[in-house]
Design a protein around this motif. Structure first.
Motif, mmCIF file in Angstrom:
data_model
loop_
_atom_site.group_PDB
_atom_site.id
_atom_site.type_symbol
_atom_site.label_atom_id
_atom_site.label_comp_id
_atom_site.label_asym_id
_atom_site.label_seq_id
_atom_site.Cartn_x
_atom_site.Cartn_y
_atom_site.Cartn_z
ATOM 1 N N GLU A 1 0.660 -1.203 -0.068
ATOM 2 C CA GLU A 1 0.127 -0.036 -0.041
ATOM 3 C C GLU A 1 0.918 1.162 0.409
ATOM 4 O OE1 GLU A 1 -4.128 0.297 2.270
ATOM 5 O OE2 GLU A 1 -2.524 0.670 3.837
ATOM 6 N N VAL A 2 1.936 1.379 0.282
ATOM 7 C CA VAL A 2 2.870 2.206 1.073
ATOM 8 C C VAL A 2 3.488 2.825 -0.449
ATOM 9 C CG1 VAL A 2 4.713 3.233 1.930
ATOM 10 C CG2 VAL A 2 2.876 1.763 3.267
ATOM 11 N N LEU A 3 4.007 1.381 -0.751
ATOM 12 C CA LEU A 3 4.456 1.650 -2.263
ATOM 13 C C LEU A 3 3.839 1.532 -2.916
ATOM 14 C CD1 LEU A 3 7.622 -0.988 -2.105
ATOM 15 C CD2 LEU A 3 7.513 1.392 -1.233
ATOM 16 N N GLY A 4 2.516 1.941 -3.240
ATOM 17 C CA GLY A 4 1.806 1.677 -4.541
ATOM 18 C C GLY A 4 1.078 3.007 -4.339
ATOM 19 N N LEU A 5 1.321 3.800 -3.603
ATOM 20 C CA LEU A 5 0.466 5.256 -3.395
ATOM 21 C C LEU A 5 1.447 6.402 -3.025
ATOM 22 C CD1 LEU A 5 -2.678 4.067 -0.524
ATOM 23 C CD2 LEU A 5 -2.544 5.507 -3.726
ATOM 24 N N ALA A 6 2.107 6.249 -1.854
ATOM 25 C CA ALA A 6 3.344 7.340 -1.589
ATOM 26 C C ALA A 6 4.054 7.610 -2.449
ATOM 27 C CB ALA A 6 3.752 6.946 -0.313
ATOM 28 N N ASP A 7 4.283 9.771 -2.252
ATOM 29 C CA ASP A 7 5.525 10.306 -3.128
ATOM 30 C C ASP A 7 6.798 9.665 -2.281
ATOM 31 O OD1 ASP A 7 3.090 10.708 -4.428
ATOM 32 O OD2 ASP A 7 2.724 12.491 -3.561
ATOM 33 N N ARG A 8 6.221 9.441 -0.821
ATOM 34 C CA ARG A 8 7.751 9.728 -0.053
ATOM 35 C C ARG A 8 7.186 8.668 0.956
ATOM 36 N NH1 ARG A 8 8.975 13.559 3.843
ATOM 37 N NH2 ARG A 8 7.013 14.246 3.500
ATOM 38 N N VAL A 9 8.313 8.062 1.354
ATOM 39 C CA VAL A 9 8.200 6.888 2.497
ATOM 40 C C VAL A 9 8.725 7.009 3.901
ATOM 41 C CG1 VAL A 9 7.922 4.599 2.698
ATOM 42 C CG2 VAL A 9 7.391 5.289 0.865
ATOM 43 N N LEU A 10 8.335 7.454 4.653
ATOM 44 C CA LEU A 10 8.885 7.532 6.083
ATOM 45 C C LEU A 10 8.847 6.286 7.076
ATOM 46 C CD1 LEU A 10 7.070 10.703 6.833
ATOM 47 C CD2 LEU A 10 9.413 11.099 7.074
ATOM 48 N N VAL A 11 9.968 6.013 7.911
ATOM 49 C CA VAL A 11 10.025 4.565 8.305
ATOM 50 C C VAL A 11 10.173 4.344 9.888
ATOM 51 C CG1 VAL A 11 11.416 2.454 8.318
ATOM 52 C CG2 VAL A 11 10.845 3.116 6.789
ATOM 53 N N ILE A 12 9.180 4.223 10.349
ATOM 54 C CA ILE A 12 9.099 4.536 11.535
ATOM 55 C C ILE A 12 9.279 3.228 12.173
ATOM 56 C CG2 ILE A 12 6.470 3.444 12.128
ATOM 57 C CD1 ILE A 12 6.884 6.176 14.652
ATOM 58 N N ARG B 1 10.490 6.232 16.963
ATOM 59 C CA ARG B 1 11.616 7.219 16.064
ATOM 60 C C ARG B 1 11.428 7.025 14.504
ATOM 61 N NH1 ARG B 1 15.840 8.928 19.343
ATOM 62 N NH2 ARG B 1 15.776 7.264 20.960
ATOM 63 N N VAL B 2 11.331 8.315 13.936
ATOM 64 C CA VAL B 2 11.759 7.975 12.551
ATOM 65 C C VAL B 2 12.525 7.783 12.127
ATOM 66 C CG1 VAL B 2 11.266 9.418 10.038
ATOM 67 C CG2 VAL B 2 10.050 9.831 12.253
ATOM 68 N N ALA B 3 12.600 6.984 11.032
ATOM 69 C CA ALA B 3 14.146 5.851 11.547
ATOM 70 C C ALA B 3 14.621 5.757 10.164
ATOM 71 C CB ALA B 3 13.737 3.926 11.702
ATOM 72 N N GLY B 4 14.332 6.742 9.381
ATOM 73 C CA GLY B 4 14.573 6.925 7.632
ATOM 74 C C GLY B 4 13.615 7.588 6.249
ATOM 75 N N GLU B 5 13.908 7.762 5.848
ATOM 76 C CA GLU B 5 13.908 8.767 4.681
ATOM 77 C C GLU B 5 13.513 7.847 3.125
ATOM 78 O OE1 GLU B 5 12.383 12.968 5.027
ATOM 79 O OE2 GLU B 5 11.906 12.709 3.225
ATOM 80 N N LEU B 6 12.709 7.393 2.527
ATOM 81 C CA LEU B 6 13.029 7.744 1.305
ATOM 82 C C LEU B 6 12.601 8.234 0.203
ATOM 83 C CD1 LEU B 6 13.587 3.515 1.601
ATOM 84 C CD2 LEU B 6 15.748 5.268 0.817
ATOM 85 N N HIS B 7 12.477 7.961 -1.314
ATOM 86 C CA HIS B 7 11.555 9.006 -1.791
ATOM 87 C C HIS B 7 11.213 7.014 -2.564
ATOM 88 C CE1 HIS B 7 11.400 13.088 -3.099
ATOM 89 N NE2 HIS B 7 12.015 13.419 -2.360
ATOM 90 N N ALA B 8 9.827 7.550 -3.107
ATOM 91 C CA ALA B 8 8.743 6.024 -3.404
ATOM 92 C C ALA B 8 9.443 5.526 -4.430
ATOM 93 C CB ALA B 8 7.328 6.434 -3.532
ATOM 94 N N ALA B 9 10.128 6.016 -5.395
ATOM 95 C CA ALA B 9 10.714 6.052 -6.885
ATOM 96 C C ALA B 9 12.202 5.051 -6.765
ATOM 97 C CB ALA B 9 10.748 7.604 -7.495
#
Ligand SMILES: Nc1ncnc2c1ncn2[C@@H]1O[C@H](COP(=O)(O)OP(=O)(O)OP(=O)(O)O)[C@@H](O)[C@H]1O
Ligand SMILES: Nc1ncnc2c1ncn2[C@@H]1O[C@H](COP(=O)(O)OP(=O)(O)OP(=O)(O)O)[C@@H](O)[C@H]1O
Ligand SMILES: [Mg+2]
Ligand SMILES: [Mg+2]
Lengths: 496, 284, 341, 330
Positions: free
Chosen positions: A457-468, A472-480
């Motif tokens: 779901e996250v990969l299919g929809l999000a532009d940007r993915v934050l990982v918790i 804590r927020v452990a990191g951030e990735l661009h969906a692409a």
């Protein structure tokens, strides 16, 4: 001869036919998938089996003998066990006490603990028998449920949407356990799920219900996800994310512009440490992580159920006083919380009231005509299936209750929309519809925060993915650029 | 008189005032753990006080009288249980009506009879430790008690597990009735030796206050009973010891104490989550 | 309906057996019940006079119960209302209409505050409301006992060397509620009008206003209510205060009604607080339904009181009443349900 | 027909047709009592005496006990609707019923009201009053006689609520004891409730432990329970109002008689004779009238004589009880 055979089971609620002459055969040694769109009658059918509901017509055969369970206790005696998502563990009691609840004879704590230990080993379901259930995570509770159920040695084990709160890994574990239960112990399992990928991966045969009728039956191997989706909703479903498949082509991010519509700074609360995150208008930000890492707490804070110890939340650049009830809503934040029964709906109130309860107007008197009209529009727009708008919300199927919440939150045209596990309990058609809607909302400039444990779901929809992870927020990735492997590493607390 | 004697007087008096409360409180505690906020405990005590005196008078045996009291209390518990947890009439309605009914009936029945007074019988006091232990064991260690607790905390889950919620609650009320009955019978046969109209005079409500005071823990509940008993004993003994205090304040003292205890400790107490909530099987 | 009839018949049968056992005649007793409650203008007046405080209390109980706060301390709140009303009526030298208003207001406000204390304890220390309202009733009883036993407070004045009773003086006639018509004819007391107005207002408030919607929401799911912007503490507190206010008003109405002795006495509430709560419970917290239920209770009270005056022991009248109440509640349950649980 | 006893004010009005005041051919007496009419004491006695007398006369009695004080008026009206010829009120607590006597429903009724509290005389009622100072002073005197013999100087008084009339009674009782034993002390405990036997016993018990030699259970339903305890300890005991010298379980040493039934019976005797006047007050004088009075159950001749002399002195106004109470009561 099937372990469980249903013939012509029929159940009506007023004019609604929840189950319409349903026939179902479940054999020993198989996992049987039961599918259907929201309100198709799956839960009702299982409730009848368990003696929680009476049937209007039909027969139930266990090993060929006609039986009727008048209560869950009789169902247990008939060898029918069910793993419930909610309501079947007593929180203040310990694990071992919960497990032996419903047995007879003297209480032997050490024996119970040993038994739990032994079962944990056998099925790969680690739990601490002396822990209090209230202190357990959702996944752990489910293990307790499973142990409790398996300990009663059921011939038929029913699971109604068991994976909705589990992580991918936990789900995989669960299916492994089920496999073992079926293969080596000769039990029969009925698995209800909306996650088609799960069904195709885990079951041996499937039955699809639509409008209370069986519309499709097949060996799992002889069918596929697309076919099942078509059978369920009666049309093609193209959305890969809704089908639970990771999209082949990565989603093309929309252009996010301007100042963040939602800005969270240093949010600290029980289970959360210094969360910083921003969502800009026009983007869908995904917050991904395993269950129990703080998503629920973020949801609680944004619902106004928990006042954080520290940190600020700004909506549209304006800080919100989180101690004031409804301040977030007033500031333009819509939210679909994870546990809708707890905070999002009032089950005993009517469908109409639930659809409009955040939009009562500013005057002392309620404009009941306007509210009704609004409710009718929303119900129609979001395809809420209900006998009547005046029926209590609790009479709706799980998926339809979820639609009510969605409809209400989106109807306020919020600046920011937060959704936690939004497709949980939605059928593929509805999930597809929701995804479509979210994309449109983002396109129109709404800031969307999607909190989910489902990677597809996250990969299919999000532009940007934050990982918790661990609050804590452990990191951030661009969906692409994000891949399941990368996300998995971050979830595990790996490199940022 | 020296101080030690005075202390002895007050303490023995408070023991006698505490005992009926303590018996009944064990019962009320158990009923509340199973989820019934039972306000008919007053009716149970009063009904038992009446029948115990009547039977003791007729048979000449205090033991038989006590037994009759226990049975009467249990009968009232049975009625309450069936009305509240079978017919699902609101438990407060049942409690209020039963209190009125039993007060009416006992007042009405003594009109036709004179029982006279008999010497008090204190030996049932010896039952108290056993009953406290038994109640504790039942709730905390027996399977029945485990199921009771489950029913009081989360009846729906208990139901799904195959426990008969209504039945357990009815059984809890039966036990509550028997013990409240013992308390009432002890008051009448054990302490006073006779019956008079409304002789329990609100002790049932005090028992409820004690369970609250105790934060739904048996030990503390008994401490609550003892505190109330002591407060009453002091109130009744102080004039004799030459101290006078405002009598209204002293009568209100147990209730004020219970309130105070709650104000001080309520956040730490956890009441059974389903306390006072009826259970009807319905939507999951 | 047939079930109500069946249960009532059973209740009456039991009562009849008891009456016969004491050498009375059930038929006469039945006639007395009717005669004392509905047979003539006098009887109807008495019934209506009882109905007024019952309905007020019940209307208040509906508000708090809807908000999910179960107030069972009406008995004490009625007493506090009567206490404040008596203090105002006896101490203030105001002209008639103003005094009446002040008596009502004092009763309402004092009891509203008294009930609100429970909300406060709940807010600050998490004290359970059911329990604190119950305990506060017993405290209220002693507060009143203190007031009417203390000469410098409200105890009746001493005339000559006669002893005085634990009660206040009678309220001056100008403090009493007016009636349309007078005894022994049909008497429509202003209290009844107030009570009906209160019940209707509560019904409108709960179903037609935003506040009412929020109260209902709070009662059914506090978390969802908080989430949609309901100030839980404020609404809880105000619901409890309103319920106390109406109970206090009932106390003041009772104090100034032709039914009562127009003075504060420790047992002066006649247990109407408990009965009012029962009315609300039986009406399933619906204020409009509470109107007929309150009338029914009033009929049982006036009829029972008259029955006692025919020489049937008054306790028997209480028993008959209790049995009839049970008969009216019992039939709501479908027989089917008897099998399960 | 009996003579009108002294003390009756002749000015009142005689209801026409007495005793069948309403002229319906039968005589019905309606009795309202604020207390339990089966209390084995004060309230019961009122009803029992009335019933006994009425039965002899072939009259009917309608009795209603435990009338809540706040319901007095309503109860009286309901009684009048039963076509009673006389409304009799058991105690002054129910004085708020009196306004009904002027109403149309009660037009053809006679009214009997015992009064030691402040009840105003109206033309429609006959009042019967005694002075609690007299009987309680003498009760104390009698107790004092027995206490001196027993060699004790400490007495106990247990009552229900701390109300004016119980305080007055305790004070007069103390004064009476001090007539004999000047240094005597009285311990007074208010248990809070006339009928809570458990608490009454504890109160008595505490007094006993402090060495009281006499115990006055000035109680209602709890009288017997407290007295039984006093009997166990062989204390001097007194009755609250009625003659119970014959009772053995529990046993009493002094009967203090201010029995409302006795006063009422006297009024009923007049009523039967058609001579009971409304608008008057009959004041019962100790030492003059047969009641109130005090009896020693097992008194020695010498004690009896002393008591009789004291009573006679009060009757002859040689002793002013109010002044004695003021002097010795605190
Ligand atoms: N108690 C009830 N009263 C009225 N209608 C009911 C009741 N329970 C269920 N229904 C209706 O029966 C139908 C089937 O509901 P059910 O819960 O079985 O659906 P489901 O297949 O489990 O759907 P979902 O996937 O959304 O959980 C729905 O239309 C629902 O509204
Ligand atoms: N937390 C507890 N809750 C309930 N019972 C307990 C608890 N702790 C100890 N017990 C009781 O104390 C006793 C001793 O407990 P233990 O766990 O050692 O096993 P056991 O019951 O003696 O088993 P076995 O019969 O096999 O020896 C048991 O009767 C057990 O029921
Ligand atoms: Mg479902
Ligand atoms: Mg006549």
């Amino acid at each position: 001869m099937g372990a469980l055979t249903l013939r012509g089971i029929t159940k009506r609620y007023g004019t609604v036919v929840a189950c319409d002459a349903v026939d179902l055969d479940v054999e020993r040694g198989e996992i049987h998938g039961l599918l259907g769109e929201n309100g198709a009658g799956k839960s009702t059918l299982m409730r009848i089996l368990l003696g929680l509901e009476t049937r209007d017509a039909g027969t139930i055969l266990r090993d060929g003998r006609p039986v009727t369970a008048g209560s869950p206790r009789e169902a247990v005696a008939l060898g029918i066990g069910m793993v419930h998502q909610h309501f079947s563990l007593v929180e203040p009691l310990t694990v071992w006490e919960n497990v032996i609840l419903g047995d007879t004879g003297r209480i032997r704590r050490s024996r119970a603990c040993a038994e739990i230990h032994e079962m944990s080993q056998r099925y790969g379901l680690p739990v601490d028998p002396l822990a209090t259930v209230a202190s357990l995570s959702a996944g752990e509770r489910q293990r307790v449920e499973l142990i409790k159920c398996l300990r009663r040695d059921p011939a038929v084990l029913i699971l109604d949407e068991p994976t909705s709160v589990l992580t991918r890994a936990e789900s995989a574990e669960l299916f492994a356990v089920l496999r073992r239960v079926v293969r080596s112990e000769g039990r029969a399992v009925v698995l209800i799920s909306h996650k088609l990928a799960e069904i195709t991966a885990a079951t041996d045969r499937v039955t699809v219900l639509r409008h209370g009728r069986v519309v499709f039956r097949s060996a799992t191997a002889a069918t596929d996800v697309a076919e099942l989706a078509r059978q369920m909703v009666g049309r093609e479903v193209a959305d890969a994310a809704a089908l639970g498949l990771i999209p082949a082509a990565p989603h093309v991010p929309e252009k996010a512009q301007g100042d963040p519509a939602l800005r969270i700074r240093g949010l600290t609360a029980p289970g959360l440490t210094g969360i910083d995150l921003e969502v800009r208008p026009g983007e869908i930000a995904g917050l991904y992580g395993a269950e129990g890492n703080g998503q629920a707490q973020i949801g609680d804070v944004l619902c106004g159920l928990v006042t954080p110890d520290a940190g600020t939340v700004e909506v549209g650049g304006v800080p919100v006083d989180l101690r004031t009830p409804g301040a977030l809503h007033t500031a333009g934040l819509g939210i679909v919380p994870e546990d809708r029964h707890r905070a999002a709906v009032v089950p005993a109130m009517s469908v109409a009231a639930n659809l409009t309860m955040k939009d009562l107007g500013t005057r002392v008197w309620l404009d009941r005509r306007r509210l009704r009209r609004r409710a009718r529009e929303l119900a129609a727009e979001f395809g809420v299936v209900a006998t009547s708008l005046d029926a209590p919300l609790s009479s709706l199927s799980g998926g339809n209750q979820q639609r009510v919440v969605l409809a209400r939150e989106l109807s306020g045209d919020p600046r920011v929309l937060v959704l936690a596990q939004p497709t949980q309990g939605l059928d593929v058609g509805a999930a597809e519809d929701l995804h479509e809607r979210l994309r449109r909302c983002a396109h129109d400039g709404m800031a969307v925060l999607l909190i989910s444990t489902e990677i597809e779901e996250v990969l299919g929809l999000a532009d940007r993915v934050l990982v918790i992870a661990s609050g804590r927020v452990a990191g951030e990735l661009h969906a692409a650029e994000a891949t399941p492997e990368q996300l998995g590493m971050l979830v595990g607390g790996g490199a940022g | 008189m020296n101080l030690l004697d005075d202390l002895g007087t007050v303490l023995s008096s408070s023991l006698r005032l505490t005992a009926p409360l303590a018996f009944a409180a064990c019962g009320e505690y158990l009923a509340e753990r199973a989820g019934t906020l039972n306000i008919s405990v007053e009716a149970m005590m009063l009904g038992a006080a009446f029948s115990s005196v009547a039977v003791a008078g007729a048979t000449g045996s205090a033991t038989t009288g006590l037994a009759a009291g226990v049975l009467t209390g249990a009968l009232i518990g049975l009625i309450h249980g069936n009305l509240a947890h079978r017919l699902t009439i609101n438990t407060f309605v049942v409690g209020l009506v039963l209190n009125a009914l039993v007060l009416g009936l006992t007042s009405f029945l003594i009109a036709g009879a004179t029982f006279g007074s008999r010497p008090p019988q204190r030996w049932p006091l010896l039952l108290l430790p056993g009953i406290v232990l038994l109640t504790w064991w039942l709730v905390e260690r027996s399977r029945w008690g485990l199921e009771l607790r489950a029913v009081g905390e989360n009846p729906r889950a208990a139901d799904m597990t195959g426990i008969r919620v209504g039945l357990r609650r009815r059984q809890a009320l039966l036990w509550c009735g028997a013990l409240a009955g013992l308390g009432g019978a002890y008051l009448a046969v054990g302490e006073v030796g006779s019956f008079n109209q409304n002789m329990t005079a609100g002790r049932g409500y005090l028992v409820i206050a004690a369970v609250i005071f105790g934060g739904w823990r048996l030990g503390r509940t008994l401490v609550g009973c003892a505190v109330f008993g002591l407060a009453d004993a002091l109130r009744l003994a102080l004039p004799a010891l030459g101290v006078t205090l405002n009598s209204q304040l002293l009568i209100a003292a147990p209730y004020l104490l219970a309130l105070l205890a709650m104000v001080l400790f309520a956040t730490r107490h956890r009441r059974p989550r389903a306390l006072g909530k009826p259970f009807v099987r319905q939507e999951p | 309906m047939t079930r109500t009839a069946a249960w009532s018949a059973l209740a009456l049968l039991v009562s009849a057996v008891l009456i016969v056992a004491t050498g009375g005649s059930p038929v006469e007793a039945m006639q007395a019940l009717v005669r004392g409650s509905v047979a003539d203008a006098t009887a109807i007046s008495v019934t209506l006079l009882y109905a007024a405080p019952l309905l007020l209390i019940a209307a208040g109980a509906c508000v708090s119960a809807s908000a999910g706060v179960f107030n069972i301390g009406q008995e004490g709140q009625v007493l506090i209302g009567a206490l404040a009303g008596a203090a105002a009526g006896l101490r203030l030298a105001l002209p008639g209409p103003a005094l009446i208003a002040v008596v009502g207001l004092a009763g309402a406000l004092a009891a509203g505050f008294w009930a609100w204390l429970s909300a406060l304890m709940h807010r600050l220390r998490g004290v359970d409301i059911v329990v604190s309202t119950l305990l506060m009733t017993f405290v209220a009883q002693q507060v009143v006992a203190f007031a009417v036993n203390t000469p410098w407070l409200l105890q009746e004045s001493r005339l000559g060397r006669a002893t005085v009773l634990p009660q206040t003086n009678k309220l001056p006639p100008r403090a009493l509620l007016g009636s349309l018509g007078s005894y022994p004819g049909l008497q429509l007391n202003a209290g009844l009008l107030i009570a009906v107005a209160a019940a209707v207002s509560v019904a409108v408030l709960l179903t037609r206003t935003r506040w009412g919607f929020r109260v209902t929401m709070l009662g059914l799911n506090p978390a969802a209510a908080a989430h949609s912007g309901v100030r839980v503490t404020v609404v809880t507190g105000s619901a409890l205060a309103i319920s106390g206010t109406l109970a206090g008003l009932a106390g003041a109405v009772l104090l100034t009604s032709p039914l009562s002795t127009n003075r504060l006495q420790p047992g002066g509430t006649l247990g109407l607080g408990w009965d009012g709560l029962l009315v609300a419970l039986i009406a399933r917290n619906r204020p409009l339904l509470a109107i007929p239920v309150a009338l029914l209770f009033a009929v049982l009270r006036s009829g029972g009181s008259f029955l006692a005056a025919t020489g049937v022991p008054s306790y028997l009248a209480d028993i008959v009443k209790a049995l009839l109440v049970l008969a009216f509640v019992a039939p709501r349950v479908p027989w089917r349900r008897l099998a399960v649980a | 027909t009996p003579e009108a006893p002294p003390g009756i004010n002749e000015a009142g009005t005689l209801p026409p047709g007495e005793p069948d005041v309403n002229g319906d051919g039968k005589v019905v007496i309606g009795v309202l009592s604020p207390g339990d009419i089966n209390d084995n004491g004060y309230y019961e006695s009122f009803v029992v005496k009335a019933e006994a007398f009425a039965t002899k006369q072939g009259w009917q009695v309608i009795k209603r006990g435990s009338v809540p004080v706040a319901e007095a008026l309503n109860a009286a009206r309901a009684l009048c609707q039963q076509k009673v010829d006389m409304v009799a009120i058991g105690a002054a607590e129910l004085k708020d019923a009196i306004p009904a006597s002027t109403e149309a429903v009660c037009q053809k009724t006679a009214w009997y009201v015992p009064s030691s509290a402040n009840v105003a005389q109206t033309p429609e009622i006959t009042l019967s009053s005694d002075d609690p100072n007299q009987s309680m002073l003498v009760a104390g005197y009698a107790a004092g006689l027995l206490m001196r013999e027993k060699g004790t100087t400490k007495a106990g008084f247990v009552s229900g609520p701390e109300a004016d009339f119980t305080v007055v009674a305790a004070t007069a009782f103390k004064a009476g004891i001090r007539e004999i034993i000047p240094e005597a002390t009285l311990v007074t405990t208010y248990a809070g409730d006339f009928n809570d036997s458990g608490k009454a016993r504890e109160a008595a018990n505490a007094q006993i432990s402090q060495g009281v030699g006499a115990l006055y259970p000035y109680l209602g339903g709890a009288t017997d329970a407290a007295t039984a305890l006093a009997n166990e300890k062989k204390l001097i005991t007194l009755t609250p109002g009625t003659d119970r010298c014959d009772s053995t379980n529990p046993a009493f040493d002094v009967s203090v008689l201010f029995d409302p039934g006795d006063y009422f019976e006297a009024a009923l005797t007049l009523f039967a004779a058609g001579q009971l006047r409304m608008g008057v007050t009959k004041v019962w004088q100790l030492g003059v009238d047969p009641y109130p009075t005090v009896k020693l159950c097992h008194g020695t001749p010498e004690q009896n004589a002393k008591l009789a002399a004291f009573i006679a002195d009060i009757g002859a106004k040689k002793i002013d009880p109010a002044a004695e109470v003021k002097k010795l009561g605190n």
